[in-house]
Design a protein around this motif. Structure first.
Motif, PDB file in Angstrom:
ATOM      1  N   THR A 124       0.827  -1.212   0.000  1.00  0.00           N
ATOM      2  CA  THR A 124       0.000   0.000   0.000  1.00  0.00           C
ATOM      3  C   THR A 124       0.858   1.258   0.000  1.00  0.00           C
ATOM      4  O   THR A 124       0.486   2.271  -0.575  1.00  0.00           O
ATOM      5  CB  THR A 124      -0.997  -0.010   1.178  1.00  0.00           C
ATOM      6  N   ASP A 125       2.039   1.186   0.650  1.00  0.00           N
ATOM      7  CA  ASP A 125       2.978   2.300   0.555  1.00  0.00           C
ATOM      8  C   ASP A 125       4.400   1.742   0.589  1.00  0.00           C
ATOM      9  O   ASP A 125       4.592   0.531   0.673  1.00  0.00           O
ATOM     10  CB  ASP A 125       2.740   3.333   1.665  1.00  0.00           C
ATOM     11  N   ASP A 127       6.793   2.600   2.831  1.00  0.00           N
ATOM     12  CA  ASP A 127       7.427   2.802   4.130  1.00  0.00           C
ATOM     13  C   ASP A 127       7.315   1.538   4.985  1.00  0.00           C
ATOM     14  O   ASP A 127       6.627   1.507   6.013  1.00  0.00           O
ATOM     15  CB  ASP A 127       6.745   3.988   4.828  1.00  0.00           C
ATOM     16  N   THR A 137       9.397   0.103  -6.202  1.00  0.00           N
ATOM     17  CA  THR A 137       8.204  -0.148  -5.406  1.00  0.00           C
ATOM     18  C   THR A 137       6.970   0.293  -6.178  1.00  0.00           C
ATOM     19  O   THR A 137       6.972   1.364  -6.790  1.00  0.00           O
ATOM     20  CB  THR A 137       8.283   0.638  -4.083  1.00  0.00           C
ATOM     21  N   THR A 139       2.954   1.045  -5.464  1.00  0.00           N
ATOM     22  CA  THR A 139       2.073   1.295  -4.316  1.00  0.00           C
ATOM     23  C   THR A 139       0.690   1.728  -4.784  1.00  0.00           C
ATOM     24  O   THR A 139       0.513   2.159  -5.924  1.00  0.00           O
ATOM     25  CB  THR A 139       2.638   2.416  -3.412  1.00  0.00           C
ATOM     26  N   GLY A 141      -1.801   2.891  -1.970  1.00  0.00           N
ATOM     27  CA  GLY A 141      -2.287   3.856  -0.984  1.00  0.00           C
ATOM     28  C   GLY A 141      -3.762   3.788  -0.652  1.00  0.00           C
ATOM     29  O   GLY A 141      -4.467   4.803  -0.710  1.00  0.00           O
TER      30      GLY A 141
END
Lengths: 342, 342
Positions: A124-125, A127, A137, A139, A141
């Motif tokens: 989803t992110d 981090d 990556t 993502t 979100g």
């Protein structure tokens, strides 16, 4: 039957989330260029549960069209238990986990890095542990629009890899198909409301639900049966591929047995047609989620098979919202998951 | 609980059937020589239902150890819906069907022949459509000892292909392991009687049964859940891989939920161990079929992982006999299968 929980509103961010996924096509191009540069021979999609399932369409597409690239779609723990001797710097590893911290998937991505593979992390992110490990990556979100967003991210990646492989496909039509999806998926969600409400009303409280899907939709059968019904609704359910349906599971289709069938417009449609020709004759509660029932404005005819998976994923996710409302069992409730180590 | 049907006697031919399978190692050598001669790059195991499941151990072994051979294990209808562009005269196609006449599998073998592939047919005998299509035929000649016999036939074939691939394995130990199986499988069947009777007595009438297996045992989880419980006992059941268990299905393990776990001694054992560490804490009806509980005389330690699958298949098939006795539902009864076209 009355609602036991208020129906969640449709995700107001669906167009934005899908648009964000579509806009990462540049990352897919970058990955394909890196794959070309290192002469990648094998693509490993790795994940657990729903994340494994969300890689099914890209794996199916690559397997159906790539002659020079081998695609594998593996549970991350299985991958760790017996790592492929083909894993090397000529491998592209696509590791997916919603949180980016699923232990087996992180360990698998780490093993892949150590073997010199190029690693794409999907979460989803960025981090999180997967984000740190990935060469790039992807993502999305969102806590609500997940599977369809992953379908877009991985579907676009598969397209770029197939272009590299030299497959003779209508890449331009598919590109336009994906670009239409932000509006299309918001629209089909609204058009689906009445059907989704009816299905949940009629079988939301049923004792055992069978879910059938093949080709790119096999992952959706898993998503509905394992993630939504079993994990998030604590309901009895089993899933079966359309190809295997007549070799076992159909013996249970009798009287009012609840069965949900996925009918996409990819190469697996004829298999779903066989199942649909059978179901309504033998059970009064047969339901089909069929992408062909929707107009999909802006999606070229040649791209409908490719975008069937994110369309059907959108319908499935919304159907789960309606289940929650009918059963009163929150989709967020868990007995064990995220509460204990294993 | 009293028996509702007399317990079938143990198959008196089990040693003979398994011995017949072991004795076809020469055919496996012939296939490997043909594969070497034509530079085979891909092995496609094709089948439906239980026949698909019976190829899981060979597919898992090849995937874990072959660096130059790609293994695919596909439902025959899925294979037909989207044939791999890698299918060619450099493909080895292993098509399995008990009767040798399963329509999708026969059509898939025919497509493979037309593409120039070398075709191995696997069936109870050679007098059927698959037998006519195959370049060679592997047979087992039994209506009762099926899955374990296929495991031996395909396991030996995988060994010969791995030898060709140059894998660094203890082929001699595995050969001796297979040669010990005719006596071993007859023996473990007898040693298993009390446990099998107890499991059937305690959960034979249960409402919903979960079956868990990974690695080579994933096919056994399918066999038990889909073939025996769903198709042949008309019972509710779902199966899940040990790798995915903690990503959904475990939410249903509560109170006295019936769960059967396969514990082989292959590379997947650690995954099964994690599941077994969980199960008895959360349900009073957790059962493990564990090959490590048996002595297996004559099987070298280095071969126990390889022969776990036919050992566990033998226990599973016998467990189904005990279910039949407890439930009174004949394993031979069908609503639809073999009674209607689809």
């Amino acid at each position: 039957m009355t609602e036991k929980l208020p129906l969640r509103p449709v995700d107001p961010r669906i167009g934005e989330v899908i648009g964000g996924a579509v806009n990462q096509r540049g990352v897919a191009e970058k990955v394909a260029a890196a794959a070309a540069g290192r002469g990648v021979t094998d693509v490993f999609f790795l994940g657990c549960g729903g994340s494994w399932a969300s890689s099914v369409p890209a794996h199916v597409t690559l397997s159906a069209h790539a002659s020079g690239l081998i695609s594998h779609n593996l549970n991350a723990a299985e991958f760790l238990a017996a790592p492929s001797p083909r894993l090397s710097e000529r491998s592209l590893v696509v590791a997916s986990s919603h949180s980016g911290n699923t232990p087996e998937t992180v360990a698998a991505a780490r093993l892949a890095k150590e073997a010199g593979a190029y690693v794409v992390s999907v979460a989803t992110d960025a981090d999180n542990a997967l984000g740190e490990l990935g060469d790039v990556t992807l993502t999305y979100g969102s806590e609500r629009t997940i599977t369809s967003a992953k379908h877009v991210l991985l579907g676009q990646l598969a397209q770029e890899l197939l272009r590299l492989d030299g497959a003779a496909l209508d890449f331009e039509a598919v590109r336009r198909g994906y670009e239409a999806l932000p509006d299309v998926l918001a629209r089909v969600t609204e058009e689906h409301e009445e059907t989704a409400a009816r299905i949940a009303r009629e079988i939301g409280e049923a004792d055992m639900t069978y879910v059938v899907g093949g080709g790119a939709s096999y992952g959706l059968a898993f998503l509905m049966s394992v993630c939504y019904l079993t994990e998030m609704q604590w309901k009895k359910s089993a899933y079966v591929s359309t190809g295997d349906f007549f070799h076992g599971a159909f013996e249970m289709v009798v009287d009012d047995a609840p069965v949900i069938l996925f009918r996409g417009e990819d190469a697996s449609r004829a298999m779903a047609d066989r199942v649909w020709a059978f179901l309504p004759r033998f059970t009064s509660r047969a339901y089909a989620l069929d992408s062909a029932a929707f107009e999909l404005p802006g999606v070229p005819a040649a791209a409908r098979g490719e975008v069937s998976a994110p369309v059907l994923a959108t319908l499935t996710t919304r159907l789960a919202d309606h289940y929650e409302s009918v059963t009163g069992h929150s989709l967020d409730e868990r007995r064990y998951m995220h509460k204990m180590a294993y």
